[in-house]
Design an enzyme around this catalytic site. Structure first.
Site, PDB file in Angstrom:
ATOM      1  N   GLU A 165       1.254  -1.061  -0.345  1.00  0.00           N
ATOM      2  CA  GLU A 165       0.380  -0.127   0.364  1.00  0.00           C
ATOM      3  C   GLU A 165       0.674   0.990   0.347  1.00  0.00           C
ATOM      4  O   GLU A 165       1.995   1.207   0.148  1.00  0.00           O
ATOM      5  CB  GLU A 165      -0.712   0.025   1.254  1.00  0.00           C
ATOM      6  N   ASP A 166       0.530   2.324  -0.448  1.00  0.00           N
ATOM      7  CA  ASP A 166       0.822   3.337  -0.789  1.00  0.00           C
ATOM      8  C   ASP A 166       1.130   4.297   0.982  1.00  0.00           C
ATOM      9  O   ASP A 166       2.906   4.290   0.913  1.00  0.00           O
ATOM     10  CB  ASP A 166       0.752   4.519  -1.512  1.00  0.00           C
ATOM     11  N   ASP A 181      -3.147   5.221   7.157  1.00  0.00           N
ATOM     12  CA  ASP A 181      -3.509   6.861   7.698  1.00  0.00           C
ATOM     13  C   ASP A 181      -4.454   6.748   9.194  1.00  0.00           C
ATOM     14  O   ASP A 181      -3.797   6.175  10.132  1.00  0.00           O
ATOM     15  CB  ASP A 181      -3.454   6.953   6.913  1.00  0.00           C
ATOM     16  N   PHE A 234      -1.537  16.293   4.060  1.00  0.00           N
ATOM     17  CA  PHE A 234      -2.138  15.404   2.729  1.00  0.00           C
ATOM     18  C   PHE A 234      -1.125  15.239   1.847  1.00  0.00           C
ATOM     19  O   PHE A 234      -0.656  16.863   1.450  1.00  0.00           O
ATOM     20  CB  PHE A 234      -3.262  16.246   2.515  1.00  0.00           C
ATOM     21  N   ARG A 285      -0.365  11.384  -9.573  1.00  0.00           N
ATOM     22  CA  ARG A 285       0.745  10.936  -8.960  1.00  0.00           C
ATOM     23  C   ARG A 285       1.866  10.322  -8.945  1.00  0.00           C
ATOM     24  O   ARG A 285       3.415   9.659  -8.993  1.00  0.00           O
ATOM     25  CB  ARG A 285      -0.180   9.381  -9.642  1.00  0.00           C
TER      26      ARG A 285
END
Ligand code: 5GP
Length: 172
Positions: free
Chosen positions: A95-96, A99, A148, A161
């Site tokens: 996963e990136d 959070d 963010f 991206r």
């Protein structure tokens, strides 16, 4: 729009090498399936996979969380599941960012119902301050503050991206 670099591509590469070495050590001789979480995980998965020094199978799962684009609501919708038969195989979800942890928590539970030999998690970025569930990332990445971020796979409204560094949009 002002975009500032938070984590450089060199830092990302160094961490990815470290994680790939640990993964190679841990899974040597085992059947490993890397499951990239679309869309954000695609760049980290492609870098990580090429640094792992053993054969791996690769598949993708596409998820979206309900709610607006910058806040995960914890309800995960599977848009595309994996095609690979993962029964009896070792699965590493790639996963990136972690959070709140709700997405990875959901995916871990999902793969645990599929009869995998093991299910582990890798995420290149981590916002520990935002965690809502107690979840262990087996191959943890770089800790970042509660901001963010975009780039290295992460988007803002579908854009950015492809930025090679992880960046913060300071002014919208
Ligand atoms: P979690 O379920 O852990 O709250 O959120 C995971 C997902 O939320 C990530 O896969 C990513 O899509 C999105 N996300 C969380 N933080 C950020 C961020 O700073 N930037 C972007 N672009 N997406 C984020």
């Amino acid at each position: 729009m002002k975009i500032n670099v938070l984590i450089t591509k060199e830092q990302l590469e160094k961490k990815t090498v470290e994680l790939a070495e640990a993964i190679t050590r841990d899974y040597e001789g085992k059947e490993l399936v890397l499951v990239g979480v679309l869309k954000g995980g695609f760049i980290f998965l492609s870098d990580l996979a090429r640094k792992i020094r053993m054969n791996v199978a690769i598949d993708f799962i596409s998820v979206s969380s309900y709610g607006n684009s910058t806040e995960s609501m914890g309800v995960v919708k599977i848009i595309k599941d994996v095609d690979t038969d993962v029964v009896g195989k070792h699965v590493l979800i790639v996963e990136d960012i972690i959070d709140t942890g709700l997405t990875l928590n959901y995916l871990k539970d999902l793969f645990n119902t599929k009869g995998c030999a093991s299910v582990k998690l890798a995420a290149i970025l981590d916002k520990p301050e935002r965690r809502k569930v107690d979840i262990k990332v087996d191959y943890p990445g770089i800790k970042i503050p509660d901001k963010f971020v975009v780039g290295y796979g992460l988007d803002y409204a579908g854009n950015y991206r492809n930025l090679p560094d992880v960046c913060v949009i300071e002014e919208m």
